[in-house]
Design a protein around this motif. Structure first.
Motif, mmCIF file in Angstrom:
data_model
loop_
_atom_site.group_PDB
_atom_site.id
_atom_site.type_symbol
_atom_site.label_atom_id
_atom_site.label_comp_id
_atom_site.label_asym_id
_atom_site.label_seq_id
_atom_site.Cartn_x
_atom_site.Cartn_y
_atom_site.Cartn_z
ATOM 1 N N ALA A 106 0.841 -1.192 0.000
ATOM 2 C CA ALA A 106 0.000 0.000 0.000
ATOM 3 C C ALA A 106 0.879 1.246 0.000
ATOM 4 O O ALA A 106 2.076 1.186 0.308
ATOM 5 C CB ALA A 106 -0.909 -0.008 1.223
ATOM 6 N N PRO A 107 0.314 2.411 -0.355
ATOM 7 C CA PRO A 107 1.110 3.650 -0.323
ATOM 8 C C PRO A 107 1.811 3.853 1.011
ATOM 9 O O PRO A 107 1.277 3.508 2.074
ATOM 10 C CB PRO A 107 0.063 4.729 -0.594
ATOM 11 C CG PRO A 107 -0.972 4.043 -1.413
ATOM 12 C CD PRO A 107 -1.046 2.642 -0.862
ATOM 13 N N VAL A 108 3.026 4.410 0.945
ATOM 14 C CA VAL A 108 3.868 4.598 2.127
ATOM 15 C C VAL A 108 3.697 6.012 2.654
ATOM 16 O O VAL A 108 3.824 6.991 1.904
ATOM 17 C CB VAL A 108 5.345 4.326 1.784
ATOM 18 C CG1 VAL A 108 6.239 4.575 3.004
ATOM 19 C CG2 VAL A 108 5.524 2.912 1.265
ATOM 20 N N TYR A 109 3.419 6.128 3.946
ATOM 21 C CA TYR A 109 3.266 7.425 4.608
ATOM 22 C C TYR A 109 4.642 8.065 4.774
ATOM 23 O O TYR A 109 5.599 7.418 5.241
ATOM 24 C CB TYR A 109 2.607 7.239 5.964
ATOM 25 C CG TYR A 109 2.341 8.513 6.727
ATOM 26 C CD1 TYR A 109 1.499 9.493 6.222
ATOM 27 C CD2 TYR A 109 2.916 8.728 7.986
ATOM 28 C CE1 TYR A 109 1.243 10.662 6.921
ATOM 29 C CE2 TYR A 109 2.660 9.887 8.703
ATOM 30 C CZ TYR A 109 1.825 10.844 8.167
ATOM 31 O OH TYR A 109 1.571 12.001 8.866
ATOM 32 N N VAL A 110 4.763 9.349 4.390
ATOM 33 C CA VAL A 110 6.049 10.044 4.443
ATOM 34 C C VAL A 110 5.860 11.462 4.956
ATOM 35 O O VAL A 110 4.756 12.002 4.955
ATOM 36 C CB VAL A 110 6.727 10.114 3.052
ATOM 37 C CG1 VAL A 110 7.041 8.723 2.520
ATOM 38 C CG2 VAL A 110 5.871 10.896 2.051
ATOM 39 N N PHE A 111 6.968 12.063 5.406
ATOM 40 C CA PHE A 111 7.098 13.503 5.555
ATOM 41 C C PHE A 111 7.964 13.984 4.390
ATOM 42 O O PHE A 111 8.734 13.207 3.829
ATOM 43 C CB PHE A 111 7.792 13.893 6.863
ATOM 44 C CG PHE A 111 7.119 13.405 8.111
ATOM 45 C CD1 PHE A 111 5.801 12.977 8.122
ATOM 46 C CD2 PHE A 111 7.825 13.366 9.312
ATOM 47 C CE1 PHE A 111 5.191 12.532 9.281
ATOM 48 C CE2 PHE A 111 7.233 12.920 10.483
ATOM 49 C CZ PHE A 111 5.916 12.494 10.467
ATOM 50 N N GLY A 112 7.863 15.265 4.042
ATOM 51 C CA GLY A 112 8.710 15.742 2.953
ATOM 52 C C GLY A 112 8.628 17.239 2.744
ATOM 53 O O GLY A 112 7.788 17.932 3.335
ATOM 54 N N PHE A 113 9.534 17.741 1.904
ATOM 55 C CA PHE A 113 9.531 19.127 1.453
ATOM 56 C C PHE A 113 8.967 19.190 0.036
ATOM 57 O O PHE A 113 9.056 18.224 -0.721
ATOM 58 C CB PHE A 113 10.953 19.703 1.428
ATOM 59 C CG PHE A 113 11.635 19.758 2.760
ATOM 60 C CD1 PHE A 113 11.175 20.599 3.765
ATOM 61 C CD2 PHE A 113 12.755 18.978 3.017
ATOM 62 C CE1 PHE A 113 11.812 20.663 5.001
ATOM 63 C CE2 PHE A 113 13.401 19.035 4.241
ATOM 64 C CZ PHE A 113 12.928 19.880 5.230
ATOM 65 N N LEU A 114 8.412 20.326 -0.335
ATOM 66 C CA LEU A 114 8.015 20.574 -1.715
ATOM 67 C C LEU A 114 8.181 22.046 -2.022
ATOM 68 O O LEU A 114 8.203 22.877 -1.105
ATOM 69 C CB LEU A 114 6.581 20.127 -1.978
ATOM 70 C CG LEU A 114 5.434 20.942 -1.377
ATOM 71 C CD1 LEU A 114 4.151 20.707 -2.177
ATOM 72 C CD2 LEU A 114 5.189 20.561 0.085
ATOM 73 N N ALA A 115 8.334 22.361 -3.310
ATOM 74 C CA ALA A 115 8.446 23.748 -3.737
ATOM 75 C C ALA A 115 7.062 24.375 -3.793
ATOM 76 O O ALA A 115 6.102 23.760 -4.261
ATOM 77 C CB ALA A 115 9.110 23.823 -5.108
#
Length: 401
Positions: A52-61
């Motif tokens: 299943a889709p993996v839960y993440v933290f992240g940055f984006l522009a």
């Protein structure tokens, strides 16, 4: 646990470069011009084969003109992994504004975020991103970091708040600094290139195309525990997936901005012309050492951890290898010359035409599988050498559909 492009013409570019090319913050290194880049931190999901889709933290522009409320409404829960590639100029003033949008999947968490310049020689700790000695950004707040990078090379950036967790959860990216000698036409008269990895003064680090690839691992039990408000014991760390730019093979060879990977827009595909001198900017923000190979093409290591390989006396200490070892928190600058197109070898075809294919891959076969799913997977991508010439590269990691 501690871890440690420059467009050829045009004005300042910051944020998103669209059209299936690359997603990055990049700036034209004109003397006196400042780079202004806007990033946001939040959570979201990425796609990995076999689960299943993996839960993440992240940055984006994000658009710099938007208010915190507008950014929260439009981008909260849309984390990108890996973070945008940031290309800066030597001695260029850099302003990066980080907005903390909060977490959709974990509204109970009130974690701050930071940007830590991993490996940079930082004269002032206030902008270094280590929260104990600088500034961290609470939810629905923003902070502008300032830096003037003096040393060219390949670096990394990541969140340093609860850093063991936030780095594994995906708040990681590559940042590189172009040398001051970029654009000098006389250093490499035979090769006719004006792009360089370092201030080498002799053209030895000149290149035609360059690609930034971040190595990492995914410990799915930690991601699932974070999503389910459970504890994960990091001494049990035993990752199941091994990634290049947040993707596993065969995702790695899909072009930038592929619609099947909306939150994983940065490709690891390397597309080149015969005879091109290619710079691979490789960095590792995982917790394990990796051994990368490119069978059939010798690799020349010209820089390690943003340092040109020269002795104190100026002697060349670069080396040619078939296996590149890169540990946690380390970076390597690797040059290779693309072989001629060989019609007698195995030839594949894509929308750009016939090409020879070479695998850039992890030497460990256990890291070339997607959680045991049959077939090649994991930490692998392709170097494609084309019969029909590709246009000149305009941004780092550019791909052609």
């Amino acid at each position: 646990m501690r871890r440690r492009d420059l467009l050829k013409a045009g004005a300042l570019v910051a944020g998103l470069a669209v059209g299936g090319q690359t997603l990055e913050g990049t700036a034209h290194a004109v003397p006196g011009a400042a780079a202004r880049i806007s990033l946001a931190g939040t959570d979201g999901y990425i796609t990995i084969p076999g689960r299943a889709p993996v839960y993440v933290f992240g940055f984006l522009a994000v658009p710099p003109e938007k208010s915190v409320a507008e950014l929260t409404a439009a981008y909260k829960g849309k984390a990108q992994h890996v973070a945008p590639v940031l290309g800066l100029g030597q001695d260029q003033d850099v302003h990066i504004t980080l907005t903390n949008l909060g977490l959709v999947g974990r509204p109970d968490l009130v974690d701050s975020h930071t940007i830590h310049w991993h490996g940079f020689r930082t004269p002032a700790t206030v902008f270094d991103g280590v929260p104990e000695v600088s500034v961290s950004v609470p939810i629905e707040r923003r902070f502008t970091y300032f830096y003037r990078p003096h040393d060219p090379g390949t670096y990394m950036y990541h969140c340093h708040f609860e850093d063991v967790e936030h780095v594994q959860m995906g708040m990681t990216g590559i940042v590189f600094v172009r040398p001051a000698q970029d654009g000098s036409p006389t250093l490499d008269p035979l090769h006719r290139s004006t792009s360089y990895a370092y201030n080498d003064e002799d053209g030895s680090t000149a290149y035609d195309r360059h690609f930034a690839i971040l190595l990492n691992e995914i410990e799915e039990r930690e991601h699932d525990a974070d999503e389910q408000i459970q504890e994960f014991i990091f001494t049990d760390y035993d990752p199941q997936y091994f990634t290049l730019n947040g993707r596993v093979y065969p995702q790695t060879i899909l072009p930038n901005g592929h619609p099947s990977l909306p939150e994983q827009p940065v490709s690891a595909l390397v597309q080149v012309n015969p005879g091109d001198r290619v710079l691979l900017r490789l960095a590792n923000l995982g917790y394990e050492q990796h051994a990368m190979q490119l069978p059939g093409i010798p690799m020349k290591v010209v820089g390690e951890d943003a340092t040109l390989l020269r002795s104190p006396s100026g002697a060349d200490t670069s080396y040619i290898t078939s296996t590149l070892y890169i540990g946690p928190g380390e970076a390597r600058d690797v040059l290779f010359t693309a072989p001629r197109f060989n019609p007698g070898a195995r030839v594949s075809t894509d929308a750009r035409g016939p090409h020879n294919t070479y695998l850039l891959k992890n030497r460990d076969f256990r890291r070339l599988s997607n959680r045991g799913v049959p077939g090649l997977g994991g930490m692998a991508t392709e170097v494609r050498v084309y019969q029909t010439p590709l246009p000149a590269q305009t941004v780092v990691g550019e791909t052609y559909a």
